[in-house]
Design an enzyme around this catalytic site. Sequence first.
Site, PDB file in Angstrom:
ATOM      1  CB  SER A  28      14.182  -4.962  32.295  1.00 21.00           C
ATOM      2  OG  SER A  28      14.970  -3.911  32.649  1.00 21.00           O
ATOM      3  CE1 TYR A  50      19.619   0.137  30.812  1.00 20.23           C
ATOM      4  CE2 TYR A  50      18.015  -0.467  32.232  1.00 20.23           C
ATOM      5  CZ  TYR A  50      18.271  -0.076  31.035  1.00 20.23           C
ATOM      6  OH  TYR A  50      17.450   0.546  30.114  1.00 20.23           O
ATOM      7  CB  THR A  66      21.287  -2.226  28.055  1.00 18.32           C
ATOM      8  OG1 THR A  66      20.353  -3.413  27.756  1.00 18.32           O
ATOM      9  CG2 THR A  66      20.722  -0.745  27.345  1.00 18.32           C
ATOM     10  CE  LYS A  97      17.729  -3.737  24.075  1.00 16.69           C
ATOM     11  NZ  LYS A  97      17.289  -2.529  24.701  1.00 16.69           N
ATOM     12  CG  HIS A 157      17.073   2.038  25.281  1.00 18.56           C
ATOM     13  ND1 HIS A 157      17.964   1.596  25.935  1.00 18.56           N
ATOM     14  CD2 HIS A 157      16.060   1.963  25.979  1.00 18.56           C
ATOM     15  CE1 HIS A 157      17.594   1.480  27.068  1.00 18.56           C
ATOM     16  NE2 HIS A 157      16.371   1.647  27.440  1.00 18.56           N
TER      17      HIS A 157
HETATM   18  C1  LIG Z   1       8.679   1.333  28.030  1.00 17.57           C
HETATM   19  C2  LIG Z   1       9.911   0.692  27.809  1.00 17.57           C
HETATM   20  C3  LIG Z   1      10.814   0.586  28.664  1.00 17.57           C
HETATM   21  C4  LIG Z   1      12.260  -0.019  28.202  1.00 17.57           C
HETATM   22  N1  LIG Z   1      13.029  -0.650  29.304  1.00 17.57           N
HETATM   23  C5  LIG Z   1      14.297  -0.929  28.797  1.00 17.57           C
HETATM   24  C6  LIG Z   1      15.393  -1.614  29.676  1.00 17.57           C
HETATM   25  O1  LIG Z   1      14.916  -1.551  30.971  1.00 17.57           O
HETATM   26  N2  LIG Z   1      16.215  -2.124  29.342  1.00 17.57           N
HETATM   27  C7  LIG Z   1      16.787  -1.940  28.061  1.00 17.57           C
HETATM   28  O2  LIG Z   1      17.873  -2.538  27.694  1.00 17.57           O
HETATM   29  N3  LIG Z   1      15.922  -1.731  27.088  1.00 17.57           N
HETATM   30  C8  LIG Z   1      14.619  -1.142  27.493  1.00 17.57           C
HETATM   31  N4  LIG Z   1      13.975  -0.715  26.419  1.00 17.57           N
HETATM   32  C9  LIG Z   1      14.294  -0.764  24.981  1.00 17.57           C
HETATM   33  C10 LIG Z   1      13.807  -2.176  24.395  1.00 17.57           C
HETATM   34  O3  LIG Z   1      14.484  -3.184  25.002  1.00 17.57           O
HETATM   35  C11 LIG Z   1      13.728  -2.011  22.950  1.00 17.57           C
HETATM   36  O4  LIG Z   1      15.141  -1.858  22.417  1.00 17.57           O
HETATM   37  C12 LIG Z   1      12.909  -1.051  22.109  1.00 17.57           C
HETATM   38  O5  LIG Z   1      11.415  -1.191  23.009  1.00 17.57           O
HETATM   39  C13 LIG Z   1      12.559  -1.593  20.933  1.00 17.57           C
HETATM   40  O6  LIG Z   1      11.654  -0.760  20.157  1.00 17.57           O
HETATM   41  P1  LIG Z   1      10.125  -1.009  19.966  1.00 17.57           P
HETATM   42  O7  LIG Z   1       9.471  -0.501  21.206  1.00 17.57           O
HETATM   43  O8  LIG Z   1       9.879  -0.021  18.767  1.00 17.57           O
HETATM   44  O9  LIG Z   1       9.829  -2.410  19.562  1.00 17.57           O
HETATM   45  C14 LIG Z   1      12.561  -0.189  26.830  1.00 17.57           C
HETATM   46  C15 LIG Z   1      11.550   0.188  25.731  1.00 17.57           C
HETATM   47  C16 LIG Z   1      10.266   0.622  26.438  1.00 17.57           C
HETATM   48  C17 LIG Z   1       9.475   1.120  25.286  1.00 17.57           C
END
Ligand SMILES: Cc1cc2nc3c(=O)[nH]c(=O)nc-3n(C[C@H](O)[C@H](O)[C@H](O)COP(=O)(O)O)c2cc1C
Length: 385
Positions: A114, A138, A164, A235, A259
């Site tokens: 990230s 981002y 994203t 994404k 997300h």
């Molecule tokens: C704690 C947390 C932080 C996340 N931070 C980002 C991020 O910084 N950038 C991003 O594109 N997605 C972020 N996501 C989304 C993840 O990339 C992903 O889409 C998502 O966790 C997938 O679902 P799952 O947790 O059920 O596997 C985050 C998700 C979580 C749970």
Amino acid sequence: MARPGKGSATFSGLDGLEAAARRRLSGAVWGYVAGGAGEERTLAENEAAFSRWVLRPRVGAGVREVDLSTTLLGTTVRAPFFVAPTAYHGEIHPGGERATAASTGALGLLGVYSTLSSDSLETIALASGRHPRWFQLYFQRRWKDSLALVRRAEAAGYGAVVVTLDAPVLGSRDRQARSGFAIRSSPPVGNGPGAASPPRGPEWHGGPYAPRGGDVSWQAVRRIVAATQLPVVAKGILTAEDARRAVESGVRAVYVSNHGGRQLDRAPASLDALPEVVRAVGSSAEVYLDGGVRRGSDALVALGLGARAVGLGRPVLWALAAGGQDGVGRFLRLFGSELANALLLLGRGSPHEVDGTNIAPVGSARGRPPHGPGRPSPPRSVRAR
Ligand SMILES: Cc1cc2nc3c(=O)[nH]c(=O)nc-3n(C[C@H](O)[C@H](O)[C@H](O)COP(=O)(O)O)c2cc1C
């Protein structure tokens, strides 16, 4: 952050992982990891959607060896799953993204990191070794800050830029707010002040609602595509319309995601959105999916619906909380073993052999036609969503 002094990895199988992490994290950090947006309908649907499909095993195939390896945008990886980008690993374990990257790289898997990593992207690159890593961008408020991040990712050997698009503002993270989560690391992110989070939605007082974040538009995507030699991945795509826009904008892969249910509550489950995206994209881009993937058999359902690979978000964070670098390594090996086992029991020797004939909607014994041009319509239960 994981509570110190409680021993190392505390789970023996995938089924105990979430509970092990829950035990190790404070309520505030748990709220950050586990929470979704609003009433968490999308969060719940992400997992529930996998239960609407069955696998159709073919016996007697005589498969004696399973090879999970595949390519993602031309890069060979040892399995069709990857670490999805998640922010602030340093809030979860002192090992931060270094720990995640070391385990992921050691297994020859892809890690996506990230903009909001606790460690700098250069540090993560070092920890990944020669193994593939992609940078999640981002869009920053100032274009030059976005570009500077991309240039750093290029210099540090990242293989793709994952933009994203589902976060022009942060979703209403009710559970996280209730938990009182606050970033304790200083500085909060490793990539410096030019790596800001999407803004929170401003309070509405009756006038226009104008968050002051980066320009999250197809124009900005085209600008990134033009600015870098690296392949660009979009994404946060959940509709056929946006999948087509993404391809027209020059991206090489479309990443189906909501997300992890943290942005627009009531957005469709990722898996439910997958068939229409796969159909819209055809052979013009690779398609990945994340959201609710918890077991090897979940990955097979997504592959059966046309995903080339799946991303793992929370499970990696659970493993990091439960056991740092060892925990992430253990989890990824368990997930890979389960996937290899399920593939063999399905009668297939490689992820490339999984197609629509291997899955069926619950209650129907009939498989879907194999992939290929003119992909089939999704079952009505999916289309109606
Ligand atoms: C704690 C947390 C932080 C996340 N931070 C980002 C991020 O910084 N950038 C991003 O594109 N997605 C972020 N996501 C989304 C993840 O990339 C992903 O889409 C998502 O966790 C997938 O679902 P799952 O947790 O059920 O596997 C985050 C998700 C979580 C749970």
